[in-house]
Design an enzyme around this catalytic site. Sequence first.
Site, mmCIF file in Angstrom:
data_model
loop_
_atom_site.group_PDB
_atom_site.id
_atom_site.type_symbol
_atom_site.label_atom_id
_atom_site.label_comp_id
_atom_site.label_asym_id
_atom_site.label_seq_id
_atom_site.Cartn_x
_atom_site.Cartn_y
_atom_site.Cartn_z
ATOM 1 C CG ASN A 1 3.796 -8.932 6.936
ATOM 2 O OD1 ASN A 1 4.664 -10.285 7.196
ATOM 3 N ND2 ASN A 1 3.488 -8.845 5.482
ATOM 4 C CE LYS B 1 5.707 -7.374 3.513
ATOM 5 N NZ LYS B 1 5.540 -6.739 2.307
ATOM 6 C CG HIS C 1 0.734 -10.361 2.334
ATOM 7 N ND1 HIS C 1 1.448 -9.998 1.306
ATOM 8 C CD2 HIS C 1 0.787 -9.178 3.044
ATOM 9 C CE1 HIS C 1 1.983 -8.817 1.633
ATOM 10 N NE2 HIS C 1 1.677 -8.286 2.612
ATOM 11 C CD GLU D 1 5.128 -9.356 0.019
ATOM 12 O OE1 GLU D 1 5.333 -10.032 0.894
ATOM 13 O OE2 GLU D 1 5.276 -8.166 0.012
ATOM 14 C CD GLU E 1 -1.153 -4.955 3.078
ATOM 15 O OE1 GLU E 1 -0.422 -4.426 4.267
ATOM 16 O OE2 GLU E 1 -0.780 -6.177 2.648
ATOM 17 N N GLY F 1 5.870 -1.669 -0.008
ATOM 18 C CA GLY F 1 7.251 -1.827 -0.116
ATOM 19 C C GLY F 1 7.828 -0.734 -0.952
ATOM 20 C CB SER G 1 4.634 2.771 1.922
ATOM 21 O OG SER G 1 5.029 1.912 0.938
ATOM 22 N N GLY H 1 7.683 -2.778 6.076
ATOM 23 C CA GLY H 1 9.165 -2.381 6.571
ATOM 24 C C GLY H 1 9.386 -1.351 7.668
HETATM 25 P P1 PGA Z 1 5.101 -2.284 3.480
HETATM 26 O O1 PGA Z 1 4.322 -3.789 3.611
HETATM 27 O O2 PGA Z 1 4.671 -1.608 5.032
HETATM 28 O O3 PGA Z 1 6.542 -2.567 3.579
HETATM 29 O O4 PGA Z 1 4.631 -1.463 2.484
HETATM 30 C C1 PGA Z 1 3.087 -3.919 3.945
HETATM 31 C C2 PGA Z 1 2.631 -5.319 3.744
HETATM 32 O O5 PGA Z 1 2.975 -6.177 2.781
HETATM 33 O O6 PGA Z 1 1.774 -5.779 4.702
#
Ligand code: PGA
Length: 254
Positions: A9, A11, A96, A98, A168, A174, A214, A236
């Site tokens: 992803n 983003k 998601h 976010e 998640e 993140g 993460s 990330g």
């Molecule tokens: P992250 O993000 O791997 O950077 O923690 C995961 C996500 O938001 O899908």
Amino acid sequence: MRKKIIAGNWKMNKSRKEAKQFMQEVLQQLPTELNNVEAIVCAPFVHLSLLAEMAQSFPLHIGAQTMHFEASGAYTGEVSPTMLIEIDVTHAIIGHSERREYYHETDEAVNQKVKAAFAHQIKPIVCVGETLDQRESGSTKSHVANQVKQALAGLTEKQIRKTTIAYEPIWAIGTGKTASSRDANDVCTHIRKTVASISDEAAAQGVVIQYGGSVNPDNIAELLSEENIDGALVGGASLAAESFVKLVEAATDA
Ligand code: PGA
């Protein structure tokens, strides 16, 4: 045996040039055939068409990070499932955290989007997960089960079986804090039980459940060794070609 699904992803990251370079590197390094593993890159809308063209005839799928539930209409700024299908986008992340937090996406909207995805042959990756407060107050499982029930409401057994659910925990996204593989598996097991309770055992056994938060090349093997973790949704660590390929390779070894 359920297949493993690794989805990156991005983003809101990468210029067109960076996106192209990432794809060139990944396509060079990916094995020509992925046995029982699905690899997906979910990129910003403006890059999807380019990426889908580049990925043609490679074992790499291209996904959107959200979509609207209507096929067309007066929804300024939105992108519809029919537009995505037309450019060979095969998957879409739905709900998601976010999107839920910053764009006020409700469980009801998530459900509408999941239904729209199936109506247009897009495979949904439905995100669920608890906040730190919910984790600390012991309501993780009830919250996540509730999100799953609402997201999948009204779907057929066959559709549920084809859904990917990404668990998640919001506090792990993140932040560099990963849920322990045991804790993550515990919630993923509860998600599978929840699916059985609203549908049947076949649907529960078919549904792919990813962990996200993460995930990186160093912790993915342990996460994937858990019985009810069938893949990862990765932010990330999916941005660099080398690490994305490592994540996919870890899934082929799992
Ligand atoms: P992250 O993000 O791997 O950077 O923690 C995961 C996500 O938001 O899908």
